[in-house]
Design an enzyme around this catalytic site. Sequence first.
Site, short mmCIF file in Angstrom:
data_model
loop_
_atom_site.label_atom_id
_atom_site.label_comp_id
_atom_site.label_asym_id
_atom_site.label_seq_id
_atom_site.Cartn_x
_atom_site.Cartn_y
_atom_site.Cartn_z
N SER A 15 -2.33 -11.16 -7.79
CA SER A 15 -2.31 -10.46 -8.89
C SER A 15 -2.88 -11.26 -10.16
CB SER A 15 -1.28 -9.66 -9.12
OG SER A 15 -0.87 -8.80 -8.15
N SER A 16 -3.94 -11.75 -10.23
CA SER A 16 -4.36 -12.45 -11.24
C SER A 16 -4.86 -11.55 -12.13
CB SER A 16 -5.58 -13.55 -10.85
OG SER A 16 -6.38 -12.98 -9.95
N SER A 17 -5.49 -10.43 -11.59
CA SER A 17 -6.06 -9.19 -12.66
C SER A 17 -4.89 -8.60 -13.39
CB SER A 17 -6.77 -8.32 -11.90
OG SER A 17 -6.12 -7.85 -10.55
N ASP A 28 2.45 2.04 -3.15
CA ASP A 28 2.36 2.27 -4.65
C ASP A 28 1.84 3.44 -4.75
OD1 ASP A 28 0.37 0.69 -4.44
OD2 ASP A 28 0.72 -0.42 -6.20
N GLU A 41 -7.39 -0.66 -15.36
CA GLU A 41 -7.88 -1.11 -14.23
C GLU A 41 -8.32 0.22 -13.26
OE1 GLU A 41 -7.22 -4.08 -10.37
OE2 GLU A 41 -6.06 -4.34 -12.21
N ASP A 59 1.64 -4.29 -9.21
CA ASP A 59 1.40 -5.21 -9.77
C ASP A 59 1.62 -5.40 -11.11
OD1 ASP A 59 0.36 -5.50 -7.05
OD2 ASP A 59 -1.72 -5.73 -7.70
N HIS A 119 0.62 -1.14 -0.24
CA HIS A 119 -0.05 -0.24 0.04
C HIS A 119 0.94 1.15 -0.22
CE1 HIS A 119 -4.05 -1.82 0.18
NE2 HIS A 119 -3.52 -2.70 1.31
#
Length: 387
Positions: free
Chosen positions: A128-130, A36, A162, A174, A34
Amino acid sequence: MKETVLNKFAQLYGNSEGAKVYFAPGRVNLIGEHTDYNGGHVFPCALTIGTYAAVRKRGDRKLNFYSMNFESMGVIESSLDDLTPSKEADWTNYPKGVMWAFAGRGMVMDCGLDIVLNGNIPNGSGLSSSASLEVLTGYLLKELYGFDVTNVELAQIGQYSENNFNGMNCGIMDQFASAMGKKDHAIFLDTADLSYEYAPLKLSGAKIVVTNSNVKHSLVNSEYNVRRSECETALSELQTVTDIKGLGDLTEEEFEANKSVIKDEVRVKRAKHAVYENRRAVRAVEALKNNDLKLFGELMNASHVSLRDDYQVSCEEIDVLVEEAWKIDGVIGSRITGGGFGGCTVSIVKDEAVDTFQEKVGTAYRERTGKTADFYVVEIGDGPREL
């Protein structure tokens, strides 16, 4: 995985002639959570698990999406004329968002695609699959259509889509970790200016173990965006007395000297985490360079306490995993990783303790929560590529 997606592709679309297969990795963040979107430092690495796509151009403007991770949804049909977010589009909002962002930069697809996806990152795990899917989409668009775009720009496009297509106010870590991954290295990234260096991850005699709580997090609908706005408000309050661009610009001492201008106790805690976590990330990388794994582990542990108490993004199940990890001889450090509210922990564990770690933490977790944890001894891999 390559054969698996090609076989499914042939089954769905008649044959797999001319289909290409691409991969983009997931990531785990070792420290710097948290930070970034607060202009601080992060220290993630790309994993050898990630998302695979078999893809082929079509002769029309149609887009066909199929995910082997969501087989019950079947083929989701769309078109290049419908690059707008919708509830019905479900997971395809991620690749469509990237296509939309490419078009916004003047990189317009001249024909549609048939796509089959398969990922071996657990959904909602915080690995971080997204972002992996966004970077994968960007990379295959670049390769198939000849778009002139760097991997850093792929990360920026993924974050932009995103934020603006999917409504998730994430930072760039990510996507950057997925796009810029390098085998056996972590990435020390300053998110304020995207300067970065690769740090060899020489964990002699130790392994990185990711533990999945199997508590799903859905960040878009969670407190994530709230945390970001709390930090932005705290930043604007601090800017009345300091000349800073982001919370990452402050040292701990500067923060303590000026925190009284933040008018809300909760915002003080959020800003404190962002400032202190950024300094922890910087010190952790120095510790690694000095082969001081003990200090690195202590900083990881402190990071978890801060995320639990000041940033309040942990949850009961994650805290149990970390508490049980801390009890075991041979655990160098353990903390929550990712956006929070569920997901995974990351631990550095001495080789001889890995089996004990999995057995003891797994048993205690089951006894204390009634849930089952999954363990991954992870390897650090490269960024996106054609297979």
